[in-house]
Design an enzyme around this catalytic site. Structure first.
Site, PDB file in Angstrom:
ATOM      1  N   SER A  85      -5.994  -8.694 -16.845  1.00  0.00           N
ATOM      2  CA  SER A  85      -7.372  -8.297 -17.031  1.00  0.00           C
ATOM      3  C   SER A  85      -8.210  -8.243 -15.752  1.00  0.00           C
ATOM      4  CB  SER A  85      -8.039  -9.270 -18.003  1.00  0.00           C
ATOM      5  OG  SER A  85      -8.095 -10.567 -17.429  1.00  0.00           O
ATOM      6  N   LYS A 104     -14.667 -11.563 -10.051  1.00  0.00           N
ATOM      7  CA  LYS A 104     -14.468 -11.085 -11.420  1.00  0.00           C
ATOM      8  C   LYS A 104     -15.710 -11.379 -12.264  1.00  0.00           C
ATOM      9  CE  LYS A 104     -10.936 -11.301 -15.118  1.00  0.00           C
ATOM     10  NZ  LYS A 104      -9.663 -11.945 -15.536  1.00  0.00           N
ATOM     11  N   SER A 125      -3.184 -12.517 -15.777  1.00  0.00           N
ATOM     12  CA  SER A 125      -4.256 -11.591 -15.394  1.00  0.00           C
ATOM     13  C   SER A 125      -4.597 -11.517 -13.911  1.00  0.00           C
ATOM     14  CB  SER A 125      -5.530 -11.920 -16.162  1.00  0.00           C
ATOM     15  OG  SER A 125      -5.456 -11.354 -17.441  1.00  0.00           O
TER      16      SER A 125
HETATM   17  N1  GLN Z   1      -2.723  -9.879 -20.687  1.00  0.00           N
HETATM   18  C1  GLN Z   1      -2.825 -11.190 -21.255  1.00  0.00           C
HETATM   19  C2  GLN Z   1      -3.732 -11.160 -22.449  1.00  0.00           C
HETATM   20  O1  GLN Z   1      -4.110 -10.125 -22.829  1.00  0.00           O
HETATM   21  C3  GLN Z   1      -3.318 -12.165 -20.232  1.00  0.00           C
HETATM   22  C4  GLN Z   1      -4.750 -12.068 -19.990  1.00  0.00           C
HETATM   23  C5  GLN Z   1      -5.230 -13.036 -18.982  1.00  0.00           C
HETATM   24  O2  GLN Z   1      -4.443 -13.620 -18.234  1.00  0.00           O
HETATM   25  N2  GLN Z   1      -6.533 -13.226 -18.981  1.00  0.00           N
HETATM   26  O3  GLN Z   1      -4.080 -12.163 -23.020  1.00  0.00           O
END
Ligand code: GLN
Length: 478
Positions: free
Chosen positions: A153, A78, A177
């Site tokens: 994400s 990532k 995410s």
């Molecule tokens: N979708 C969640 C957010 O927008 C989690 C994101 C994540 O785990 N980095 O914060």
């Protein structure tokens, strides 16, 4: 396995000398060459460095030395994990031109284990989002159905594995995410216990919630990757000092006699699709048929996880992202004076969702509101931890859906609150600091993958992977 190679299979063949790391890499690069134009899993491909790393693995094998447990396995990383000499963007304009002078600890551990990094994967800017649409470089497409999001994400990492670009990938999980994109793309995704994996070199979003973890096609592959990246690191002050649990320890032990709880509040969470709730229950039934003792369990405070998270995570983000000031990293947009330069840089460098979070977080932390919002959210966090601890007095692991729905169409969700609801089942584990993983469990009536979550108490990775492996073995008969 979706017809793709297992990481452990590749590593075994390379270690035996039956296949060269170079040839494994070229096969994966060819696949990337064919489909990456459509999928857009990567922000940056690192073919040259990958070829050099693969050649080094082959040389080690030729010399009769140990090339490591992940010898020659291509891995996608990532793009919020720092890589020395390779641009690291967090999918934000504000890091334009920035090249880290050091590797994240997980990146060094991958290299030491013989894995071969093929590139840096797309994400929602600074990991804020659930669809990978909030990227300065455009969205990633779901390899299962390219009209749909891969989740987020860590959407690029999930897509890279699902598309066969690499058998393994690393993501980060602050509120879901890793697990949500894993569910959307039909792969395994793991959020480790907080502190089990070093966050050194992870671009911080919400530091008390962030954890790095694996994506893979199989539970055994994910366990092998976990075992490589977990463990104490003096460079991360939140890294646990004790030896991490061995994820691969009990993969074949079955579930006879284990106590498995189905979390009532999560199977009936806001917006939960009935067929996904039903699938989580079927997963529990399958474990019961395999000898587990299954019951429903209530974790009452889990219901408030989403609200608490959307105060705590933005509050931490507003502090963490203060460092992008046009001086220390990446983009600088000049102005008349320092203040104007600062304002212009941040106005042009950050995308809409990141700005929204910074404003929410700054508000939640401001004098007069701190106690009402941030303080309250921290109290809810304590209740969540307490309720999980109570549940784990009677259960070894818990089962829940990973997401309320399947992968949605690109562009379909524009309202931020609707987007936030994607994380209702994943966020509680981040607030508690506990491990949780998503295992693919068949498809929905729309033909898209469904994920079922296995949750465990802190440092319960061995039993979590044990149950996940048992679950995986029953998924074929769905
Ligand atoms: N979708 C969640 C957010 O927008 C989690 C994101 C994540 O785990 N980095 O914060």
């Amino acid at each position: 396995m979706n017809g793709h190679e297992s990481a452990l299979g590749v590593a075994a063949a390379v270690r035996r000398g039956d296949r060269s790391a170079a040839e494994v890499l070229e096969e994966h690069l060819a696949r990337i060459g064919e489909a990456e134009g459509e999928i857009h899993a990567f922000n940056t491909l690192t073919e040259d460095a990958a070829r050099a790393a693969a050649a080094a693995v082959d040389a080690t094998v030729a010399e009769g030395r140990d090339p490591g447990p992940l010898a020659g396995v291509p891995v996608a990383v990532k793009d919020n994990l720092c890589t020395r000499g390779i641009r690291t963007t967090a999918s934000s304009r504000i890091l334009e031109g920035w090249v880290p002078p050091y590797d994240a600890t997980v990146v060094s551990r991958l290299a030491a284990a013989g894995a071969v990094m093929v590139g840096k994967t797309n994400l929602d800017e600074f990991a804020m989002g659930s669809s990978t649409e909030n990227s300065a470089f455009g969205p990633t497409r779901n390899p299962v159905d390219v009209t749909r999001v891969p989740g987020g994400s860590s959407g690029g990492s999930a897509a890279a594995v699902a598309a066969g670009f690499a058998p393994l990938a690393l993501g980060s999980d602050t509120g879901g995410s890793i697990r949500q994109p894993a569910a959307f793309c039909g792969v395994v995704g793991v959020k480790p216990t907080y502190g089990a994996v070093s966050r050194y070199g992870l671009i911080a979003f919400a530091s008390s919630l962030d954890q790095i973890g694996p994506f893979a096609h199989t539970v055994a592959d994910a366990a092998a990757l976990y075992d490589v990246i977990a463990g104490h690191d003096a460079l991360d002050s939140t890294s646990l000092s004790e030896a991490p649990p061995e994820a691969s320890a009990r993969l074949e032990a079955g579930v006879d006699g284990l106590r498995v709880g189905v979390v009532s509040e999560l199977v009936s969470a806001d917006g939960m699709a009935p067929e996904i709730a039903e699938r989580a229950r079927r997963a529990a039934d399958a474990l019961s048929a395999a000898g587990a003792k299954v019951d429903e369990v209530s974790v009452p405070a889990a219901t408030y996880g989403l609200s608490a998270y959307y105060l705590i995570a933005p509050a931490e983000a507003s502090s963490n992202l203060a460092r992008y000031d046009g001086v220390r990293y990446g983009l600088r947009v000049p102005g008349e004076d320092v203040t104007e330069m600062y304002v212009r840089t941040r106005t042009e460098g950050f995308g809409a969702e990141v700005k929204r979070r910074i404003m929410l977080g700054t508000y939640a932390l401001s004098a007069g509101y701190y106690d009402a919002y941030y303080g309250k959210a921290q109290q809810v966090r304590t209740l969540i931890i307490r309720d999980f601890e109570r549940a784990y007095e009677s259960f070894d692991v818990l089962i829940a859906p990973t997401t309320p729905g399947t992968a949605f169409k690109i562009g379909d969700i524009v309202d931020p609150l609707t987007m936030y609801l994607n994380d209702v089942c994943t966020i509680p584990s981040n607030l508690a600091g506990h491990p949780a993983m998503s295992v693919p469990y068949g498809t929905a009536s729309d033909g898209l993958p469904i994920g079922v979550q296995v949750l465990a108490p802190a440092l319960g990775e061995s039993v979590m992977f044990q149950v996940a492996a048992a679950l995986e073995s029953t998924a074929g008969s769905l």
